[in-house]
Design a protein around this motif. Structure first.
Motif, PDB file in Angstrom:
ATOM      1  N   GLY A 258     -10.571  -1.367   6.662  1.00 11.30           N
ATOM      2  CA  GLY A 258     -11.493  -2.759   6.686  1.00 11.30           C
ATOM      3  C   GLY A 258     -10.596  -3.980   6.172  1.00 11.30           C
ATOM      4  N   GLY A 259     -11.328  -4.885   5.410  1.00 12.79           N
ATOM      5  CA  GLY A 259     -10.506  -5.992   4.959  1.00 12.79           C
ATOM      6  C   GLY A 259      -9.182  -5.823   4.276  1.00 12.79           C
ATOM      7  N   MET A 260      -9.230  -5.213   3.229  1.00 14.77           N
ATOM      8  CA  MET A 260      -7.857  -5.055   2.420  1.00 14.77           C
ATOM      9  C   MET A 260      -7.526  -3.661   2.829  1.00 14.77           C
ATOM     10  N   SER A 261      -8.265  -2.827   2.725  1.00 15.89           N
ATOM     11  CA  SER A 261      -7.906  -1.236   3.110  1.00 15.89           C
ATOM     12  C   SER A 261      -6.978  -1.236   4.152  1.00 15.89           C
ATOM     13  N   GLY A 262      -7.302  -2.142   5.132  1.00 18.85           N
ATOM     14  CA  GLY A 262      -6.604  -2.000   6.600  1.00 18.85           C
ATOM     15  C   GLY A 262      -5.242  -2.280   6.475  1.00 18.85           C
ATOM     16  N   ALA A 278      -8.590   7.368   7.498  1.00 19.82           N
ATOM     17  CA  ALA A 278      -9.790   7.762   8.064  1.00 19.82           C
ATOM     18  C   ALA A 278     -10.648   6.451   8.244  1.00 19.82           C
ATOM     19  N   GLU A 279     -11.360   6.210   9.224  1.00 19.59           N
ATOM     20  CA  GLU A 279     -12.292   4.998   9.147  1.00 19.59           C
ATOM     21  C   GLU A 279     -13.538   5.396  10.085  1.00 19.59           C
ATOM     22  N   VAL A 280     -14.812   5.299   9.233  1.00 23.62           N
ATOM     23  CA  VAL A 280     -16.006   5.731  10.253  1.00 23.62           C
ATOM     24  C   VAL A 280     -16.384   5.000  11.241  1.00 23.62           C
ATOM     25  N   THR A 347     -12.683   3.493   0.419  1.00 26.65           N
ATOM     26  CA  THR A 347     -13.977   3.081   1.100  1.00 26.65           C
ATOM     27  C   THR A 347     -14.470   1.879  -0.143  1.00 26.65           C
ATOM     28  N   SER A 348     -15.458   1.208   0.562  1.00 30.40           N
ATOM     29  CA  SER A 348     -16.080   0.064  -0.586  1.00 30.40           C
ATOM     30  C   SER A 348     -16.921   0.827  -1.485  1.00 30.40           C
ATOM     31  N   LEU A 349     -16.435   1.599  -2.556  1.00 33.34           N
ATOM     32  CA  LEU A 349     -17.366   2.171  -3.412  1.00 33.34           C
ATOM     33  C   LEU A 349     -17.709   1.339  -4.618  1.00 33.34           C
ATOM     34  N   HIS A 350     -17.323  -0.095  -4.444  1.00 32.33           N
ATOM     35  CA  HIS A 350     -17.743  -1.023  -5.457  1.00 32.33           C
ATOM     36  C   HIS A 350     -19.280  -1.558  -4.872  1.00 32.33           C
ATOM     37  N   ASN A 351     -19.408  -1.031  -3.705  1.00 32.42           N
ATOM     38  CA  ASN A 351     -20.760  -1.324  -3.094  1.00 32.42           C
ATOM     39  C   ASN A 351     -21.567  -0.225  -2.326  1.00 32.42           C
ATOM     40  N   TYR A 357     -20.026   2.603   1.561  1.00 33.01           N
ATOM     41  CA  TYR A 357     -19.531   3.971   1.551  1.00 33.01           C
ATOM     42  C   TYR A 357     -20.373   4.704   2.667  1.00 33.01           C
ATOM     43  N   TYR A 358     -19.979   5.544   3.523  1.00 34.85           N
ATOM     44  CA  TYR A 358     -20.617   6.091   4.776  1.00 34.85           C
ATOM     45  C   TYR A 358     -20.557   7.674   4.456  1.00 34.85           C
ATOM     46  N   PRO A 359     -22.075   8.059   4.019  1.00 35.69           N
ATOM     47  CA  PRO A 359     -21.943   9.751   3.687  1.00 35.69           C
ATOM     48  C   PRO A 359     -21.609  10.670   4.722  1.00 35.69           C
ATOM     49  N   SER A 433      -6.129   5.989 -12.242  1.00 36.83           N
ATOM     50  CA  SER A 433      -6.304   4.968 -11.509  1.00 36.83           C
ATOM     51  C   SER A 433      -4.597   4.557 -11.063  1.00 36.83           C
ATOM     52  N   TYR A 434      -4.704   3.807 -10.103  1.00 40.51           N
ATOM     53  CA  TYR A 434      -3.294   3.352  -9.335  1.00 40.51           C
ATOM     54  C   TYR A 434      -2.659   2.559 -10.564  1.00 40.51           C
ATOM     55  N   VAL A 435      -3.291   1.809 -11.301  1.00 44.88           N
ATOM     56  CA  VAL A 435      -2.928   0.710 -12.311  1.00 44.88           C
ATOM     57  C   VAL A 435      -2.398   1.954 -13.655  1.00 44.88           C
TER      58      VAL A 435
HETATM   59  N1  LIG Z   1      -6.635  -1.770  -5.767  1.00 53.15           N
HETATM   60  C1  LIG Z   1      -6.164  -2.671  -4.948  1.00 53.15           C
HETATM   61  O1  LIG Z   1      -5.124  -3.370  -4.947  1.00 53.15           O
HETATM   62  C2  LIG Z   1      -7.228  -2.828  -4.076  1.00 53.15           C
HETATM   63  C3  LIG Z   1      -6.843  -3.421  -2.806  1.00 53.15           C
HETATM   64  C4  LIG Z   1      -7.560  -3.577  -1.830  1.00 53.15           C
HETATM   65  C5  LIG Z   1      -8.957  -3.124  -2.050  1.00 53.15           C
HETATM   66  N2  LIG Z   1      -9.429  -2.339  -2.948  1.00 53.15           N
HETATM   67  C6  LIG Z   1     -10.751  -1.949  -3.135  1.00 53.15           C
HETATM   68  O2  LIG Z   1     -10.858  -1.318  -1.853  1.00 53.15           O
HETATM   69  C7  LIG Z   1     -12.067  -1.252  -1.305  1.00 53.15           C
HETATM   70  C8  LIG Z   1     -11.957  -1.563   0.203  1.00 53.15           C
HETATM   71  O3  LIG Z   1     -11.748  -2.963   0.244  1.00 53.15           O
HETATM   72  P1  LIG Z   1     -11.987  -3.550   1.693  1.00 53.15           P
HETATM   73  O4  LIG Z   1     -11.610  -5.094   1.815  1.00 53.15           O
HETATM   74  O5  LIG Z   1     -10.986  -2.805   2.731  1.00 53.15           O
HETATM   75  O6  LIG Z   1     -13.284  -3.219   2.149  1.00 53.15           O
HETATM   76  P2  LIG Z   1     -13.930  -3.054   3.417  1.00 53.15           P
HETATM   77  O7  LIG Z   1     -15.588  -2.725   3.233  1.00 53.15           O
HETATM   78  O8  LIG Z   1     -13.795  -4.060   4.386  1.00 53.15           O
HETATM   79  O9  LIG Z   1     -13.419  -1.465   4.030  1.00 53.15           O
HETATM   80  C9  LIG Z   1     -13.731  -0.305   3.810  1.00 53.15           C
HETATM   81  C10 LIG Z   1     -13.772   0.744   4.900  1.00 53.15           C
HETATM   82  O10 LIG Z   1     -14.051   1.894   4.592  1.00 53.15           O
HETATM   83  C11 LIG Z   1     -14.788   2.458   5.593  1.00 53.15           C
HETATM   84  N3  LIG Z   1     -15.528   3.615   5.119  1.00 53.15           N
HETATM   85  C12 LIG Z   1     -16.505   3.702   4.163  1.00 53.15           C
HETATM   86  N4  LIG Z   1     -16.901   4.969   3.879  1.00 53.15           N
HETATM   87  C13 LIG Z   1     -16.034   5.848   4.753  1.00 53.15           C
HETATM   88  C14 LIG Z   1     -15.762   7.203   4.715  1.00 53.15           C
HETATM   89  N5  LIG Z   1     -16.734   8.249   3.951  1.00 53.15           N
HETATM   90  N6  LIG Z   1     -15.100   7.724   5.543  1.00 53.15           N
HETATM   91  C15 LIG Z   1     -14.094   6.667   6.298  1.00 53.15           C
HETATM   92  N7  LIG Z   1     -14.134   5.512   6.172  1.00 53.15           N
HETATM   93  C16 LIG Z   1     -15.101   4.851   5.249  1.00 53.15           C
HETATM   94  C17 LIG Z   1     -15.945   1.331   6.167  1.00 53.15           C
HETATM   95  O11 LIG Z   1     -16.272   1.772   7.379  1.00 53.15           O
HETATM   96  C18 LIG Z   1     -15.146  -0.124   5.980  1.00 53.15           C
HETATM   97  O12 LIG Z   1     -14.351  -0.176   7.142  1.00 53.15           O
HETATM   98  C19 LIG Z   1     -12.796  -2.341  -2.213  1.00 53.15           C
HETATM   99  O13 LIG Z   1     -13.607  -1.554  -3.153  1.00 53.15           O
HETATM  100  C20 LIG Z   1     -11.980  -2.778  -2.779  1.00 53.15           C
HETATM  101  O14 LIG Z   1     -12.241  -3.569  -3.891  1.00 53.15           O
HETATM  102  C21 LIG Z   1      -8.369  -2.209  -4.043  1.00 53.15           C
END
Ligand SMILES: NC(=O)c1ccc[n+]([C@@H]2O[C@H](COP(=O)([O-])OP(=O)(O)OC[C@H]3O[C@@H](n4cnc5c(N)ncnc54)[C@H](O)[C@@H]3O)[C@@H](O)[C@H]2O)c1
Length: 674
Positions: A258-262, A278-280, A347-351, A357-359, A433-435
């Motif tokens: 997704g947005g950042m995970s990409g 993996a991306e659902v 995955t966006s488990l903050h939401n 998150y897709y089960p 955690s990564y930090v």
């Molecule tokens: N630590 C960091 O530096 C850091 C950086 C980026 C993002 N994050 C965290 O990572 C999370 C993702 O951010 P994002 O902007 O990419 O969000 P996003 O919602 O745009 O992307 C998450 C992706 O995960 C996919 N997904 C959900 N459940 C899945 C599953 N079971 N299997 C495979 N794919 C699945 C969704 O379809 C979605 O495309 C957020 O919680 C964000 O806060 C942390």
């Protein structure tokens, strides 16, 4: 003047138009851009009336009758009042700084950054003024944008604009050394900081979620996250591998495109491993593949196993998107005995219950329907899946996989789901955690963080030049740098030397680089000199992500490696913003919420224009020093050893810095006290 004939500068100077613009968006108000989801219908009837009354404050009385019903319809249809009718008709993007109508260059620099954060090429839901993260807003509505740009075009360098969650309260007299803009987003009385409070007060038009960099105009597209992700993946492998071994042909398994995970597959390629992401959501996976952010697509585990065996045998560096649920991969690789060196999850488990998150076991569309129509059942599915997910991770870590939480609340939500995820003491999680393991001790505690800059000329040649200047400055620092930070220096030099080739610019001509206090100051000093000498064709705008050593108090992320009990306090972020503001920042910002959620974090940031003057030189030295060392001092007081090393070194380098140091206590003395 006829709106259609107005040029960009007159449009800006006009602010809220004097003639009601035509409603050109029609019934649907939809452009081709992606749009924010419909928000919860949370307001009572009286509160909805208040929201309309609030929105009409921006407009003359004679428009009220027409706008009242239009805004009521927006509130009903979208859950928010965006004031689509007032969306500018000119193109939205970061123009070269000289194209902005302004009385001072600092204000023009801020206008450039605002427009970059609303550029459809950069922003996630530009029509709703959302830059990233689903709810990271620059402004709440278009009236706020128009008024803010007008104020900026009029301000002198003896005024400051105060923005309350996007609302421009106005220009107030100040002085040349004061910030030109002070931004607050989502500042709530602490008892009113639950997620539904955001829904309610944002719908009323009195607060907004600024994420980390959206509401402070400092988002620079996906590049911003690639460097941090690369550092994390590279160091995760270093922790796991024997000295001299390389990540080539070894597996990094994660989820999310997704947005950042990409950013993960690109970071994996730079780190030199095999990345399986993996991306659902097939559309998200294909989009990242089309954009060149992931090399290959595979849509079933049989093909994935065959492909991975080949990649391992050939010691390949390759990134593969598995279109499906990440749990399939964790389980199949455990069955097949395919060793995963490093594993994580974005995955966006903050939401977790609204699309983050897709089960396992449910199709993508099936999940989307269930979460809207049977939310309680969906929650159960998420929890069942998280227990299965954690168990599958365990099967692999039992064989030696290094697994870490990537700041997405995987461990927190798994624990809430009842997964076997706690450490023996029942307090901590069994995975770091990564930090805690990587970014905290290796970067933040030494002051390395996501420093960034934007070339105000908009000229790619300037960006290239700044990359060269930076590489030169870092190589000079590296010669005398202590052994404790030699690895970080080498990684950063490699990053900046390859940055241009990695083609990561989207929107403004921007660059990110993890640098420490000495690096940030020396790089900024060199930029300012290059502006003065005419080597750069325009000014440089400095800033950083809020995901940094000093700016952010966030107990499950940036400050998760603080162990003296103070990780649930937010003094550091507040000091940072106040401290930066009187040391020369061009603008400062403080936000409630950020990557981990409303009420869970306080984060502060800054922006600074380097115009080649002596004043800018003095400001950058004073402010950047505090902006980094504030956090090192706090981390040192929390007894973090690397921060104690870094702050002592800094006190030797600067005799005006005097920091309170912590004494250590022998463990034995405490054992039998209670
Ligand atoms: N630590 C960091 O530096 C850091 C950086 C980026 C993002 N994050 C965290 O990572 C999370 C993702 O951010 P994002 O902007 O990419 O969000 P996003 O919602 O745009 O992307 C998450 C992706 O995960 C996919 N997904 C959900 N459940 C899945 C599953 N079971 N299997 C495979 N794919 C699945 C969704 O379809 C979605 O495309 C957020 O919680 C964000 O806060 C942390």
């Amino acid at each position: 003047m006829n709106q259609a004939q107005m040029d960009f500068k007159s449009f800006i100077a006009q602010g809220i138009p004097t003639v009601l613009p035509a409603l050109i968006r029609g019934d649907t108000n939809k452009s081709e851009n992606t749009h924010a989801p419909k928000r919860k219908d949370i307001l009572s009837k009286e509160e909805k009336i208040l929201a309309i009354r609030n929105a009409l404050r921006y407009f003359p009385k004679e428009w009220h009758a027409e706008l009242a019903s239009e805004f009521a319809a927006e509130l009903k249809d979208y859950g928010r009042i965006y004031m689509y009718r007032f969306m500018p008709t000119y193109n939205m993007y970061a123009r070269p700084i000289s194209e902005y109508p302004a009385k001072c260059e600092q204000a023009a620099g801020i206008m450039l950054m605002i427009q970059n954060n609303l550029d459809p090429a950069v922003a996630q839901h530009p029509d709703e003024l959302i830059t990233y993260g689903g709810n990271g807003a620059v402004f709440q509505n278009w009236a706020q944008y128009l008024l803010t740009m007008k104020y900026l075009s009029e301000m002198t360098d003896e005024q400051t604009l105060h923005l309350y969650s996007g609302h421009p309260m106005g220009l107030f007299p100040s002085g040349k050394e004061a910030p030109r803009v002070v931004v607050t987003n989502g500042m709530m009385i602490p008892n009113y900081s639950k997620p539904d409070d955001w829904e309610k007060y944002n719908a009323m038009g009195v607060t907004q979620y600024g994420q980390m960099t959206a509401g402070s105009f400092m988002y620079i597209g996906p590049q911003g996250i690639v460097h941090g992700t690369t550092i994390t993946v590279m160091n995760a492998f270093r922790m796991k591998l024997e000295e001299g071994d390389t990540p080539a042909g070894k597996i990094f398994l994660t989820a999310g495109l997704g947005g950042m995970s990409g950013a993960q597959p690109k970071a994996g390629n730079i780190a030199g491993c095999i990345t399986i992401c993996a991306e659902v959501n097939a559309a998200a996976a294909h989009k990242r593949h089309d954009q060149g952010w992931v090399d290959e697509l595979v849509d079933n585990t049989d093909d994935l196993v065959t492909r991975i065996k080949k990649a391992k045998a050939g010691k390949e560096v390759v990134s593969i998107a598995y279109v499906g649920n990440v749990i399939d991969v964790w389980e199949r690789f455990a069955d097949e005995d395919i060793f995963i060196h490093v594993g994580s999850d974005q995955t966006s488990l903050h939401n977790p219950f609204a699309g983050g998150y897709y089960p396992a076991g449910l199709g993508f569309e099936e999940s989307n329907e269930m979460m809207a129509n049977e939310p309680d059942k969906f929650k159960e599915e998420v929890y069942t899946s998280l227990r299965r997910h954690a168990a599958a991770v365990d099967r692999n870590t039992a064989k030696g996989t290094y697994f870490f939480d990537y700041g997405n609340a995987f461990l927190l939500e798994s624990s809430r789901a009842g997964a076997d995820i706690m450490a023996e003491n029942g307090i901590d999680f069994k995975y770091p955690s990564y930090v805690q393991d990587i970014l905290g001790p290796m970067c933040f505690d030494y002051g390395f963080g996501p420093f960034r800059w934007v070339c105000a000329s908009g000229d790619p040649a300037d960006l290239k030049k700044t990359d060269e200047i930076t590489a030169r400055v870092l190589r000079a620092i590296q010669i005398t740098a202590p052994k404790e930070i030699q690895q970080q220096m080498a990684d950063n030099i490699k990053w900046i030397e390859e940055a241009g080739d990695n083609q990561m610019v989207v929107g403004s001509q921007a660059r990110i680089l993890y640098a420490d206090s000495e690096g940030r100051i020396k790089i900024a000093e060199a930029f300012n000199k290059a502006v003065a000498a005419g080597e750069l064709s325009g000014s440089i705008i400095l800033g950083r992500d809020h995901h940094d050593v000093s700016g952010t108090d966030s107990p499950y992320r940036e400050t998760s490696n603080i162990y003296d009990g103070s990780k649930f306090t937010a003094d550091m972020a507040i000091h940072n913003v106040i401290g930066d503001s009187f040391r020369g920042a061009t603008w400062v910002s403080i936000h409630n919420g950020g990557g981990v959620g409303w009420g869970e974090v306080m984060n502060g940031g800054f922006g600074m224009l380097l115009d080649g003057t002596d004043e800018a030189d003095a400001r950058l030295k004073n402010m950047l020093h505090y902006d980094v060392n504030n956090g090192i001092a706090r981390r040192s007081w929390a007894r973090n050893e690397n921060a104690q090393f870094a702050i002592k070194r800094e006190m030797e380098r600067n005799d005006k810095l005097k920091v309170t140091l912590a004494n250590s206590v022998d463990d034995g003395l405490l054992d039998n006290l209670f």
